[in-house]
Design a protein around this motif. Structure first.
Motif, PDB file in Angstrom:
ATOM      1  N   ASN A 164      30.735  42.349  36.595  1.00 62.44           N
ATOM      2  CA  ASN A 164      32.158  42.065  36.775  1.00 62.44           C
ATOM      3  C   ASN A 164      32.104  40.499  37.043  1.00 62.44           C
ATOM      4  O   ASN A 164      31.122  39.870  37.333  1.00 62.44           O
ATOM      5  CB  ASN A 164      32.930  42.518  37.913  1.00 62.44           C
ATOM      6  CG  ASN A 164      32.155  42.253  39.405  1.00 62.44           C
ATOM      7  OD1 ASN A 164      31.154  42.924  39.577  1.00 62.44           O
ATOM      8  ND2 ASN A 164      32.695  41.394  40.078  1.00 62.44           N
ATOM      9  N   LEU A 165      33.332  39.754  36.927  1.00 58.79           N
ATOM     10  CA  LEU A 165      33.097  38.475  37.116  1.00 58.79           C
ATOM     11  C   LEU A 165      33.775  38.297  38.851  1.00 58.79           C
ATOM     12  O   LEU A 165      34.364  39.313  39.315  1.00 58.79           O
ATOM     13  CB  LEU A 165      34.239  37.730  36.440  1.00 58.79           C
ATOM     14  CG  LEU A 165      33.880  37.813  34.734  1.00 58.79           C
ATOM     15  CD1 LEU A 165      35.123  37.256  33.939  1.00 58.79           C
ATOM     16  CD2 LEU A 165      33.094  36.919  34.235  1.00 58.79           C
ATOM     17  N   ASP A 166      33.017  37.032  39.607  1.00 55.89           N
ATOM     18  CA  ASP A 166      33.700  36.973  40.736  1.00 55.89           C
ATOM     19  C   ASP A 166      35.076  36.417  40.824  1.00 55.89           C
ATOM     20  O   ASP A 166      35.568  35.827  39.574  1.00 55.89           O
ATOM     21  CB  ASP A 166      32.739  36.334  41.709  1.00 55.89           C
ATOM     22  CG  ASP A 166      32.521  35.064  41.152  1.00 55.89           C
ATOM     23  OD1 ASP A 166      33.168  34.287  40.452  1.00 55.89           O
ATOM     24  OD2 ASP A 166      31.317  34.534  41.356  1.00 55.89           O
ATOM     25  N   VAL A 167      35.809  36.279  41.858  1.00 54.86           N
ATOM     26  CA  VAL A 167      37.274  35.663  41.754  1.00 54.86           C
ATOM     27  C   VAL A 167      37.381  34.355  41.178  1.00 54.86           C
ATOM     28  O   VAL A 167      38.028  33.954  40.538  1.00 54.86           O
ATOM     29  CB  VAL A 167      37.669  35.676  43.054  1.00 54.86           C
ATOM     30  CG1 VAL A 167      39.171  35.104  43.191  1.00 54.86           C
ATOM     31  CG2 VAL A 167      37.911  37.214  43.367  1.00 54.86           C
ATOM     32  N   ASP A 168      36.064  33.185  41.651  1.00 53.41           N
ATOM     33  CA  ASP A 168      35.995  31.962  41.150  1.00 53.41           C
ATOM     34  C   ASP A 168      35.998  32.135  39.753  1.00 53.41           C
ATOM     35  O   ASP A 168      36.685  31.057  38.781  1.00 53.41           O
ATOM     36  CB  ASP A 168      34.954  31.141  41.836  1.00 53.41           C
ATOM     37  CG  ASP A 168      35.194  30.910  43.201  1.00 53.41           C
ATOM     38  OD1 ASP A 168      36.354  30.981  43.777  1.00 53.41           O
ATOM     39  OD2 ASP A 168      34.279  30.854  44.122  1.00 53.41           O
ATOM     40  N   GLU A 169      35.099  32.922  39.027  1.00 51.46           N
ATOM     41  CA  GLU A 169      34.898  32.877  37.581  1.00 51.46           C
ATOM     42  C   GLU A 169      36.228  33.332  36.845  1.00 51.46           C
ATOM     43  O   GLU A 169      36.641  32.754  35.822  1.00 51.46           O
ATOM     44  CB  GLU A 169      33.743  33.894  37.069  1.00 51.46           C
ATOM     45  CG  GLU A 169      32.445  33.362  37.460  1.00 51.46           C
ATOM     46  CD  GLU A 169      31.533  34.224  37.269  1.00 51.46           C
ATOM     47  OE1 GLU A 169      30.490  34.176  36.605  1.00 51.46           O
ATOM     48  OE2 GLU A 169      31.340  35.739  37.640  1.00 51.46           O
ATOM     49  N   GLY A 224      44.208  46.067  34.634  1.00 59.81           N
ATOM     50  CA  GLY A 224      43.128  46.978  34.388  1.00 59.81           C
ATOM     51  C   GLY A 224      43.051  47.708  33.127  1.00 59.81           C
ATOM     52  O   GLY A 224      42.542  48.907  33.097  1.00 59.81           O
ATOM     53  N   LEU A 225      43.485  47.211  32.140  1.00 64.08           N
ATOM     54  CA  LEU A 225      43.807  47.906  30.863  1.00 64.08           C
ATOM     55  C   LEU A 225      42.463  47.964  29.810  1.00 64.08           C
ATOM     56  O   LEU A 225      41.559  47.148  30.107  1.00 64.08           O
ATOM     57  CB  LEU A 225      44.767  47.253  30.047  1.00 64.08           C
ATOM     58  CG  LEU A 225      46.274  46.911  30.503  1.00 64.08           C
ATOM     59  CD1 LEU A 225      47.102  46.487  29.370  1.00 64.08           C
ATOM     60  CD2 LEU A 225      46.807  48.126  31.154  1.00 64.08           C
ATOM     61  N   ARG A 226      42.355  49.216  29.299  1.00 65.44           N
ATOM     62  CA  ARG A 226      41.318  49.216  28.246  1.00 65.44           C
ATOM     63  C   ARG A 226      42.040  48.301  27.150  1.00 65.44           C
ATOM     64  O   ARG A 226      43.094  48.179  26.889  1.00 65.44           O
ATOM     65  CB  ARG A 226      41.213  50.588  27.778  1.00 65.44           C
ATOM     66  CG  ARG A 226      40.845  51.652  28.973  1.00 65.44           C
ATOM     67  CD  ARG A 226      40.457  52.884  28.303  1.00 65.44           C
ATOM     68  NE  ARG A 226      40.024  53.877  29.148  1.00 65.44           N
ATOM     69  CZ  ARG A 226      40.794  54.788  30.025  1.00 65.44           C
ATOM     70  NH1 ARG A 226      42.113  54.702  30.000  1.00 65.44           N
ATOM     71  NH2 ARG A 226      40.141  55.662  30.831  1.00 65.44           N
ATOM     72  N   PRO A 235      36.546  42.052  26.764  1.00 62.67           N
ATOM     73  CA  PRO A 235      37.783  42.844  27.738  1.00 62.67           C
ATOM     74  C   PRO A 235      37.275  44.023  28.746  1.00 62.67           C
ATOM     75  O   PRO A 235      37.943  43.654  29.684  1.00 62.67           O
ATOM     76  CB  PRO A 235      38.382  43.438  26.411  1.00 62.67           C
ATOM     77  CG  PRO A 235      38.036  42.629  25.190  1.00 62.67           C
ATOM     78  CD  PRO A 235      36.585  42.171  25.455  1.00 62.67           C
ATOM     79  N   HIS A 236      36.138  44.434  28.367  1.00 67.91           N
ATOM     80  CA  HIS A 236      35.682  45.462  29.427  1.00 67.91           C
ATOM     81  C   HIS A 236      35.358  44.751  30.804  1.00 67.91           C
ATOM     82  O   HIS A 236      35.543  45.352  31.979  1.00 67.91           O
ATOM     83  CB  HIS A 236      34.595  46.235  28.795  1.00 67.91           C
ATOM     84  CG  HIS A 236      34.038  47.297  29.810  1.00 67.91           C
ATOM     85  ND1 HIS A 236      34.601  48.327  30.134  1.00 67.91           N
ATOM     86  CD2 HIS A 236      32.764  47.248  30.476  1.00 67.91           C
ATOM     87  CE1 HIS A 236      34.031  49.180  31.104  1.00 67.91           C
ATOM     88  NE2 HIS A 236      32.708  48.378  31.439  1.00 67.91           N
ATOM     89  N   LYS A 237      34.789  43.408  30.562  1.00 66.91           N
ATOM     90  CA  LYS A 237      34.575  42.956  31.688  1.00 66.91           C
ATOM     91  C   LYS A 237      35.597  42.475  32.695  1.00 66.91           C
ATOM     92  O   LYS A 237      35.623  42.632  34.210  1.00 66.91           O
ATOM     93  CB  LYS A 237      33.821  41.859  31.568  1.00 66.91           C
ATOM     94  CG  LYS A 237      32.802  40.801  32.747  1.00 66.91           C
ATOM     95  CD  LYS A 237      32.038  39.882  32.317  1.00 66.91           C
ATOM     96  CE  LYS A 237      30.711  40.644  31.680  1.00 66.91           C
ATOM     97  NZ  LYS A 237      29.764  39.587  31.441  1.00 66.91           N
ATOM     98  N   LEU A 238      36.704  42.134  32.255  1.00 65.94           N
ATOM     99  CA  LEU A 238      38.007  42.064  32.728  1.00 65.94           C
ATOM    100  C   LEU A 238      38.623  43.342  33.471  1.00 65.94           C
ATOM    101  O   LEU A 238      39.005  42.885  34.579  1.00 65.94           O
ATOM    102  CB  LEU A 238      39.191  41.414  31.975  1.00 65.94           C
ATOM    103  CG  LEU A 238      38.751  40.018  31.400  1.00 65.94           C
ATOM    104  CD1 LEU A 238      39.956  39.586  30.538  1.00 65.94           C
ATOM    105  CD2 LEU A 238      38.706  38.948  32.656  1.00 65.94           C
TER     106      LEU A 238
END
Length: 304
Positions: A116-121, A149-151, A243-246
């Protein structure tokens, strides 16, 4: 090479049954078709002429052949799952008395956790400030994927009528054509409104899709993946953006903030709680801490 009729016809009935009776998606049906066609081809090449001749030994040979093809454990498990479902159908259809694939175990799979991305990213990625309609659309899509949190398939499948902007919720069609209502607010809501204001600039004719391409038609999943990867590079985010990472970042950040696993499960549209645990990096230690803090019989009594 074409399949023998005795192998092909039951498969055709099964695929038709999956769509008409069970209401499974075309994507799932396509996966099953690919796996079962591979099984039938292997059996035919090995001299098997009808499904009734397949026993547990043949099923194990199918799994062994998949290993020789260097299929990953997940793909082998999918092949065996498709085979079990097909044989269950044949039993109901009266063509078989027992399921020969029931006792054949799939290879163990290592559970890989998505990153996952952290909040800053996330903030770095979403700092898109442009009045170009395509940029507005892209930020709205990314804000919505992270905000709700959509697919990817859920995002591209959205129609205008699925969005209740004033209420702040979306009608989403998830896996297995299951419908759920998903809330969205804050920046996701703000940028969705911005997109709807400029959407007509890309229209070429009647189109129900919420997100459209520069050609005026529903945007494709491939285009969304490409645009998000490009924005990751433009915004100089270290991680590759998809997209999945978001979606995964949404789940992780929601769980870290709320600790409410059931709520995150509902928001993601997961049928099984264990799926949510994998998405959100939950481990036994975390669960044990939650248990110790919350369960009335686990809390230590204060000394008198």
């Amino acid at each position: 090479m074409s399949l023998l009729s005795a192998l092909e016809k039951p498969l055709a009935r099964f695929f038709d049954y999956m769509i008409r009776e069970r209401g499974l998606s075309r994507y799932t049906e396509s996966n099953y078709r690919q796996q079962l066609t591979a099984c039938a081809t292997f059996l035919q090449d090995s001299g098997v002429t009808q499904w009734q001749d397949v026993d547990a030994g043949w099923v194990r040979q199918i799994a062994s052949q998949a290993k020789r093809e260097r299929l990953k454990p997940g793909s082998i498990a999918l092949r065996l799952s498709a085979l079990r479902s097909f044989f269950d159908f044949m039993i109901v259809d009266g063509a078989l008395g027992a399921n020969p694939a029931k006792g054949v175990a799939a290879p163990k799979q290592g559970r890989t956790l998505p990153k996952n991305l952290d909040v800053d990213e996330i903030n770095q990625l979403l700092s898109v400030d442009s009045d170009d309609p395509l940029a507005v659309r892209d930020r709205a899509m990314m804000e919505l994927m992270y905000g709700a949190g959509l697919r990817l398939s859920e995002l591209t499948g959205l129609n205008l009528r699925d969005v209740a902007v004033r209420k702040g919720d979306l009608r989403v069609i998830g896996k297995g054509d299951k419908e759920r209502i998903v809330p969205f607010t804050g920046m996701a809501k703000e940028w969705l409104i911005n997109w709807i204001k400029v959407r007509n600039l890309l229209l070429k004719g009647p189109e129900n899709a919420l997100f459209i391409s520069k050609l005026g038609s529903r945007i494709s999943a491939r285009s969304v993946q490409k645009r998000m990867a490009e924005w990751g590079q433009k915004q100089a985010v270290n991680s590759h953006i998809n997209p999945h990472k978001l979606r995964h970042s949404f789940a992780t950040h929601m769980l870290e903030s709320s600790g409410d696993l059931r709520a995150v499960q509902e928001l993601l549209g997961h049928a099984d709680l264990s799926t949510t645990q994998v998405y959100t990096h939950l481990d036994f230690q975390h669960l044990a801490k939650v248990y110790d803090a919350a369960h009335p019989r686990a809390r230590k009594r204060k000394s008198d």
